[in-house]
Motif scaffolding. Sequence first.
Motif, PDB file in Angstrom:
ATOM      1  N   UNK A   1       0.822  -1.197   0.000  1.00 27.64           N
ATOM      2  CA  UNK A   1       0.000   0.000   0.000  1.00 27.64           C
ATOM      3  C   UNK A   1       0.864   1.258   0.000  1.00 27.64           C
ATOM      4  N   UNK A   2       1.922   1.245   0.811  1.00 29.85           N
ATOM      5  CA  UNK A   2       2.808   2.408   0.875  1.00 29.85           C
ATOM      6  C   UNK A   2       3.469   2.654  -0.470  1.00 29.85           C
ATOM      7  N   UNK A   3       3.844   1.591  -1.154  1.00 32.14           N
ATOM      8  CA  UNK A   3       4.461   1.739  -2.468  1.00 32.14           C
ATOM      9  C   UNK A   3       3.494   2.371  -3.453  1.00 32.14           C
ATOM     10  N   UNK A   4       2.229   1.987  -3.368  1.00 29.45           N
ATOM     11  CA  UNK A   4       1.207   2.540  -4.249  1.00 29.45           C
ATOM     12  C   UNK A   4       1.021   4.034  -3.997  1.00 29.45           C
ATOM     13  N   UNK A   5       0.964   4.412  -2.726  1.00 30.53           N
ATOM     14  CA  UNK A   5       0.813   5.832  -2.385  1.00 30.53           C
ATOM     15  C   UNK A   5       2.028   6.637  -2.812  1.00 30.53           C
ATOM     16  N   UNK A   6       3.195   6.068  -2.633  1.00 31.36           N
ATOM     17  CA  UNK A   6       4.427   6.752  -3.047  1.00 31.36           C
ATOM     18  C   UNK A   6       4.452   6.926  -4.563  1.00 31.36           C
ATOM     19  N   UNK A   7       4.009   5.901  -5.267  1.00 28.38           N
ATOM     20  CA  UNK A   7       3.966   5.975  -6.721  1.00 28.38           C
ATOM     21  C   UNK A   7       2.981   7.053  -7.172  1.00 28.38           C
ATOM     22  N   UNK A   8       1.841   7.151  -6.489  1.00 27.32           N
ATOM     23  CA  UNK A   8       0.856   8.189  -6.825  1.00 27.32           C
ATOM     24  C   UNK A   8       1.435   9.580  -6.597  1.00 27.32           C
ATOM     25  N   UNK A  60      -7.042  11.834 -14.880  1.00 30.15           N
ATOM     26  CA  UNK A  60      -7.860  10.791 -15.496  1.00 30.15           C
ATOM     27  C   UNK A  60      -6.981   9.770 -16.208  1.00 30.15           C
ATOM     28  N   UNK A  61      -5.941  10.246 -16.846  1.00 33.93           N
ATOM     29  CA  UNK A  61      -5.010   9.343 -17.515  1.00 33.93           C
ATOM     30  C   UNK A  61      -4.340   8.423 -16.502  1.00 33.93           C
ATOM     31  N   UNK A  62      -3.926   8.986 -15.385  1.00 29.68           N
ATOM     32  CA  UNK A  62      -3.330   8.176 -14.320  1.00 29.68           C
ATOM     33  C   UNK A  62      -4.303   7.094 -13.850  1.00 29.68           C
ATOM     34  N   UNK A  63      -5.555   7.483 -13.663  1.00 28.38           N
ATOM     35  CA  UNK A  63      -6.568   6.547 -13.188  1.00 28.38           C
ATOM     36  C   UNK A  63      -6.775   5.411 -14.193  1.00 28.38           C
ATOM     37  N   UNK A  64      -6.845   5.761 -15.462  1.00 30.73           N
ATOM     38  CA  UNK A  64      -7.000   4.737 -16.513  1.00 30.73           C
ATOM     39  C   UNK A  64      -5.829   3.780 -16.529  1.00 30.73           C
ATOM     40  N   UNK A  65      -4.627   4.312 -16.378  1.00 24.71           N
ATOM     41  CA  UNK A  65      -3.451   3.462 -16.368  1.00 24.71           C
ATOM     42  C   UNK A  65      -3.460   2.520 -15.179  1.00 24.71           C
ATOM     43  N   UNK A  66      -3.925   2.988 -14.035  1.00 26.35           N
ATOM     44  CA  UNK A  66      -3.989   2.139 -12.846  1.00 26.35           C
ATOM     45  C   UNK A  66      -5.014   1.031 -13.049  1.00 26.35           C
ATOM     46  N   UNK A  67      -6.133   1.363 -13.689  1.00 27.61           N
ATOM     47  CA  UNK A  67      -7.184   0.368 -13.916  1.00 27.61           C
ATOM     48  C   UNK A  67      -6.745  -0.711 -14.888  1.00 27.61           C
ATOM     49  N   UNK A  68      -5.863  -0.356 -15.818  1.00 24.80           N
ATOM     50  CA  UNK A  68      -5.388  -1.314 -16.794  1.00 24.80           C
ATOM     51  C   UNK A  68      -4.456  -2.350 -16.177  1.00 24.80           C
ATOM     52  N   UNK A  69      -3.816  -1.996 -15.059  1.00 26.70           N
ATOM     53  CA  UNK A  69      -2.862  -2.898 -14.416  1.00 26.70           C
ATOM     54  C   UNK A  69      -3.513  -3.952 -13.623  1.00 26.70           C
TER      55      UNK A  69
END
Length: 69
Positions: A1-8, A60-69
């Motif tokens: 989770x921390x890695x995800x937040x750091x990446x964001x 929105x682009x970031x969100x789409x990229x996250x959903x694709x993963x």
Amino acid sequence: MADSNEMRRDISKLTQATTNMMLQNVLKKHNVQLSGKNFSKEQKAQLKKLVSDIQDSFGKLEKLQKEEK
């Protein structure tokens, strides 16, 4: 989770830097000097809206990229 937040946060910083760079390039191309004397209140509001719209688009682009993963 921390890695995800750091990446964001990293993506957000990159998005902000990219937006700033693009805006500076556009203003420089058109020989715009940023000072209160050069812009009307309406122009300032339009410029702020433009930056906000660009940031929203990147978000929105970031969100789409996250959903694709």
